[in-house]
Design an enzyme around this catalytic site. Structure first.
Site, PDB file in Angstrom:
ATOM      1  N   LYS A  76      -1.934  -1.681  -3.627  1.00  0.00           N
ATOM      2  CA  LYS A  76      -3.196  -0.831  -2.731  1.00  0.00           C
ATOM      3  C   LYS A  76      -3.233   0.483  -3.344  1.00  0.00           C
ATOM      4  O   LYS A  76      -2.316   0.858  -2.254  1.00  0.00           O
ATOM      5  CB  LYS A  76      -3.980  -1.440  -0.558  1.00  0.00           C
ATOM      6  CG  LYS A  76      -4.941  -0.797  -0.210  1.00  0.00           C
ATOM      7  CD  LYS A  76      -5.234  -1.243   1.012  1.00  0.00           C
ATOM      8  CE  LYS A  76      -5.957   0.144   1.856  1.00  0.00           C
ATOM      9  NZ  LYS A  76      -6.889  -1.039   2.832  1.00  0.00           N
ATOM     10  N   GLU A 126       0.950  -1.171   0.196  1.00  0.00           N
ATOM     11  CA  GLU A 126      -0.081  -0.062  -0.107  1.00  0.00           C
ATOM     12  C   GLU A 126       1.431   1.122  -0.238  1.00  0.00           C
ATOM     13  O   GLU A 126       1.115   1.612   0.928  1.00  0.00           O
ATOM     14  CB  GLU A 126      -0.923  -0.333   1.417  1.00  0.00           C
ATOM     15  CG  GLU A 126      -1.637   1.116   1.339  1.00  0.00           C
ATOM     16  CD  GLU A 126      -3.032   1.686   2.483  1.00  0.00           C
ATOM     17  OE1 GLU A 126      -2.474   0.311   3.062  1.00  0.00           O
ATOM     18  OE2 GLU A 126      -4.030   2.847   2.021  1.00  0.00           O
TER      19      GLU A 126
HETATM   20  P1  13P Z   1      -9.000   4.153   3.972  1.00  0.00           P
HETATM   21  O1  13P Z   1     -10.068   3.581   2.758  1.00  0.00           O
HETATM   22  O2  13P Z   1      -9.977   4.742   5.409  1.00  0.00           O
HETATM   23  O3  13P Z   1      -7.791   5.167   3.570  1.00  0.00           O
HETATM   24  O4  13P Z   1      -7.634   3.253   5.091  1.00  0.00           O
HETATM   25  C1  13P Z   1      -7.656   1.909   4.072  1.00  0.00           C
HETATM   26  C2  13P Z   1      -6.240   1.481   4.820  1.00  0.00           C
HETATM   27  O5  13P Z   1      -6.009   0.452   5.145  1.00  0.00           O
HETATM   28  C3  13P Z   1      -5.345   2.433   5.636  1.00  0.00           C
HETATM   29  O6  13P Z   1      -4.102   1.562   5.316  1.00  0.00           O
END
Ligand code: 13P
Length: 340
Positions: free
Chosen positions: A219, A177
């Protein structure tokens, strides 16, 4: 590691147009969300909230897997049933957030680096023994005057790749991510430029570290104008810019892209995901799905407010958001679903 097992887990998380629910807020972040709606910031309130989410009837119809934090993975329902059993009995897959948060990056004012590599191999092995089959690590990139710098992008990309490689060694699918934040007044074009640059750096480092692309999930953020940018964009413009950016930077061997919501409203996150799947899906080599936290949880949290009497209403709101996002994966979401 078994490449087959990793690819199977990644595919299982994407199957049947379902998505992943991120419910892995760290203790401070969860407390911040609780404070905003007047819920006491206690271990018991966090446990009760997570029990409310995990016992939502029918959640597994739209959610394939849930990401937990270290506190939650060790907790139980009020009746003593471990959350991990609740997840498995519902047919969902348990995942675990393994980064330990972002701190200031030395010599790079205004930029952050994510911590958590020390002892990660041992922690991953423990979580794998407990039954977690995938993991998450979030890096944050800020757009501002003179930033992001190459130093910040490269340091975060390398740590994401080291994390991903350790996950795969432990038999767990890494969710990678790299989040380019939407805070600021930058244009969507700047967000697209830096999101592309970050993704190139991340995939280059994953290549260097020998990460199996078929056994990981990306992500990313959607490509958006900054929150305070004067030039906001239509749903289709966002869908187009995001898909264009990803096509230019994400290898086709990656099985799926699970967006974060990043502070978008719940309905906009669904509408933008829908646009990507409805209008721009023809040339896409990967599945395009969701791993939202706020865009699934926030409406439910606003209803729950720490009161057991609100459980059914909150669970209904959770199911509604999860199923709207499942529809968006199919390109079948529309605004009228918000009225019913
Ligand atoms: P949000 O969808 O609130 O951005 O959170 C996703 C997430 O896992 C942040 O690490």
């Amino acid at each position: 590691m078994s490449p087959r097992k990793l690819a199977d887990t990644a595919r299982a998380l994407l199957a049947n147009d379902k998505g992943v629910l991120a419910m892995d807020e760290s203790i401070p972040t969860c407390n911040k969300r609780f404070a905003s709606v007047g819920i006491p910031q206690t271990t018991e309130a966090r446990r009760a909230y997570r029990e409310m989410i995990l016992t939502t009837p029918g959640l597994a119809a739209s959610i394939s897997g849930v990401i937990l934090c270290d506190e939650t993975i060790r907790q139980q329902k009020k009746d003593g049933t471990p959350f991990l059993n609740v997840i498995a009995d519902a047919g969902m897959i348990a995942g675990i957030k393994v980064d330990t948060g972002a701190v200031d990056l030395s010599a790079h004012p205004g930029e952050r680096i994510t911590k958590g590599l020390d002892g990660l191999r041992e922690r991953l092995n423990e979580y794998a023994r407990m039954g977690a089959r995938f993991a998450k690590w979030r890096a944050v990139i800020t757009i501002g005057p003179g930033i992001p710098t190459r130093g910040c992008i490269e340091a975060n990309a390398q740590d994401l790749a080291r994390y991903a490689s350790l996950c795969q060694e432990a038999g767990m699918v890494p969710i990678v991510e790299p989040e380019v934040l939407m805070n600021g007044d930058h244009t969507m074009e700047r967000c697209q430029e830096f999101t592309g640059e970050v993704l190139h750096a991340v995939f280059h480092q994953m290549f260097e570290q020998g990460v199996l692309l078929e056994g990981m999930l990306l992500k990313p953020n959607m490509v958006l104008p900054g929150l305070t940018c004067s030039k906001q964009k239509s749903i289709d413009e966002v869908g187009h810019a995001t898909v264009q950016c990803l096509l230019r930077s994400v290898p086709a061997a990656v099985p799926g892209i699970l967006f974060l919501s990043g502070g978008q409203t719940a309905t906009l996150a669904s509408a933008r995901l829908n646009a990507m799947n409805q209008k721009f899906s023809a040339p896409l080599p990967w599945e395009v799905g969701f791993s939202f936290a706020r865009a699934i949880q926030q409406p439910a949290l606003d209803i729950w407010r720490g009161d057991e009497a609100n459980t059914i209403g909150a669970q209904h709101a959770l199911n509604h958001r999860a199923s709207c996002n499942r529809s968006a994966r199919r390109g079948e979401y529309n605004a009228s679903m918000e009225k019913s």
